[in-house]
Design an enzyme around this catalytic site. Structure first.
Site, short mmCIF file in Angstrom:
data_model
loop_
_atom_site.label_atom_id
_atom_site.label_comp_id
_atom_site.label_asym_id
_atom_site.label_seq_id
_atom_site.Cartn_x
_atom_site.Cartn_y
_atom_site.Cartn_z
N ASN A 21 -67.82 1.91 -45.27
CA ASN A 21 -68.68 1.66 -46.42
C ASN A 21 -70.04 1.22 -45.91
O ASN A 21 -70.20 0.07 -45.49
CB ASN A 21 -68.05 0.59 -47.32
CG ASN A 21 -68.87 0.31 -48.56
OD1 ASN A 21 -69.83 1.02 -48.85
ND2 ASN A 21 -68.50 -0.73 -49.30
N LYS A 23 -72.68 0.77 -47.55
CA LYS A 23 -73.33 -0.09 -48.54
C LYS A 23 -74.81 0.28 -48.70
O LYS A 23 -75.18 1.45 -48.64
CB LYS A 23 -73.12 -1.57 -48.17
CG LYS A 23 -71.63 -1.93 -48.03
CD LYS A 23 -71.40 -3.42 -47.91
CE LYS A 23 -69.91 -3.70 -47.79
NZ LYS A 23 -69.64 -5.15 -47.75
N HIS A 112 -65.08 -2.58 -55.97
CA HIS A 112 -65.45 -3.42 -54.82
C HIS A 112 -65.93 -4.79 -55.31
O HIS A 112 -66.53 -4.91 -56.38
CB HIS A 112 -66.56 -2.74 -54.01
CG HIS A 112 -66.77 -3.35 -52.66
ND1 HIS A 112 -67.49 -4.50 -52.49
CD2 HIS A 112 -66.33 -2.98 -51.44
CE1 HIS A 112 -67.51 -4.81 -51.19
NE2 HIS A 112 -66.81 -3.90 -50.53
N GLU A 114 -68.32 -6.61 -54.54
CA GLU A 114 -69.76 -6.72 -54.80
C GLU A 114 -70.11 -6.14 -56.16
O GLU A 114 -71.04 -6.62 -56.82
CB GLU A 114 -70.54 -6.04 -53.66
CG GLU A 114 -70.44 -6.82 -52.36
CD GLU A 114 -70.60 -5.98 -51.11
OE1 GLU A 114 -70.39 -6.53 -50.02
OE2 GLU A 114 -70.93 -4.78 -51.23
N GLU A 182 -59.26 -6.55 -50.14
CA GLU A 182 -60.42 -7.16 -49.50
C GLU A 182 -60.59 -8.59 -50.01
O GLU A 182 -61.19 -8.81 -51.07
CB GLU A 182 -61.69 -6.36 -49.79
CG GLU A 182 -61.69 -4.97 -49.19
CD GLU A 182 -63.08 -4.36 -49.22
OE1 GLU A 182 -63.62 -4.10 -48.14
OE2 GLU A 182 -63.64 -4.19 -50.30
N GLY A 188 -68.15 -9.80 -45.08
CA GLY A 188 -69.49 -10.09 -44.59
C GLY A 188 -69.70 -11.53 -44.15
O GLY A 188 -70.83 -11.94 -43.90
N SER A 228 -64.52 -8.02 -42.87
CA SER A 228 -64.95 -8.32 -41.50
C SER A 228 -64.02 -7.71 -40.46
O SER A 228 -63.66 -8.35 -39.47
CB SER A 228 -65.08 -9.84 -41.30
OG SER A 228 -66.08 -10.38 -42.14
#
Length: 278
Positions: A21, A23, A112, A114, A182, A188, A228
């Site tokens: 991904n 992003k 996701h 985010e 996730e 991150g 990560s």
């Protein structure tokens, strides 16, 4: 060097899957270099009996260029959209499911964290998007996971199962779905769920699917880990019996970081098949 392909599913028929991904990162120049490096990968001897399904998700403005370049030289790496909207019309800034289909993009990432926590997407909206993607014959990476405060409060199962139920209620064809667990606190941040923590949640997701969808769906649906993921932790994670691959963020932006993760996933088929035979 990596063996990409579709020949060797692991026990339960689950072909290892790795997604990159990208992003909201990169430029035309940097992503062209990344594609060149991915295209240069070949099949090493040590994974000759394994195969990995590999998907990369560029920013949408670069997606057609990346797809055409990968298809020209390296057709076994597929491309995913990072998001879509479930209909066309007066939705400024969105990319519709019809547009993704028009470009022959075979995959999309939906749900996701985010999108959930920065852009406020709800379980209900994500479910509608998943249903429309599948209806348009676009395969879905359906993401779920808990925040740090939810884990610390002992609510991981509650949060994950609520998200999973919304996903499951929208799925008509499970062959078109990969589930990505996730944990939000590991995305991150440099923190990674331990292999044991990842396996615990993956096992519970598979058990939920068995009890609430069907045992066959539970056995065949791929559940991948994201948060990560790096070359130095991928192998330990890949050894877990219910970890079927990875959704990779930052480490997918350089081939030298991404390809060792793909190789780690390539060992899943051999490792899990061996365990199943014991």
């Amino acid at each position: 060097q990596t063996d990409f392909g579709m020949e060797a599913p692991q026990a339960g028929g689950r072909l290892p899957w790795v997604g990159g991904n990208w992003k909201c990162n990169g430029s035309r120049e940097s992503l062209q270099k990344l594609v060149v490096d991915l295209n240069a990968s070949t099949q090493p001897a040590h994974t000759s009996s394994a195969a990995v399904e590999v998907v990369v998700a560029p920013p949408f403005v670069y997606i057609e260029g990346v797809q055409s370049t990968l298809r020209h030289n390296h057709s076994h790496i597929a491309v995913a959209a990072q998001n879509l909207y479930h209909k066309s019309g007066a939705f400024t800034g969105e990319v519709s499911v019809e547009m993704v289909k028009d470009l022959n993009i075979p995959w999309v990432i939906l749900g996701h964290s985010e999108r959930r926590h920065i852009f406020g997407e709800t379980d209900e909206l994500i479910a509608v998007k998943i249903a429309q993607a599948i209806a348009h014959d676009i395969k879905v990476v359906a993401c779920l996971g808990e925040k740090l405060e939810e884990r610390e409060a002992g609510k991981t199962r509650e949060v994950v199962f609520t998200q999973l139920k919304a996903i499951a209620d929208s799925v008509k064809d499970w062959h078109k779905v990969v589930i990505a667990y996730e944990p939000v606190w590991a995305i991150g941040t440099g923190k990674t769920a331990s292999p044991e923590q990842a396996q615990e949640v993956h096992r519970e997701i598979r058990q939920w699917l068995s009890g609430n969808v069907s045992p066959s769906v539970a056995m065949t649906t791929r559940i991948v880990y994201g948060g990560s993921v790096k070359a130095d932790n991928a192998s330990d994670l890949a050894r877990q019996p219910d970890v079927d691959g990875f959704l990779v963020g930052g480490a997918s932006l350089k081939a030298a970081d991404f390809l060792p993760i793909v190789n780690a996933a390539g060992a899943i088929a051999t490792t899990h098949t061996t365990k199943a035979a014991l």
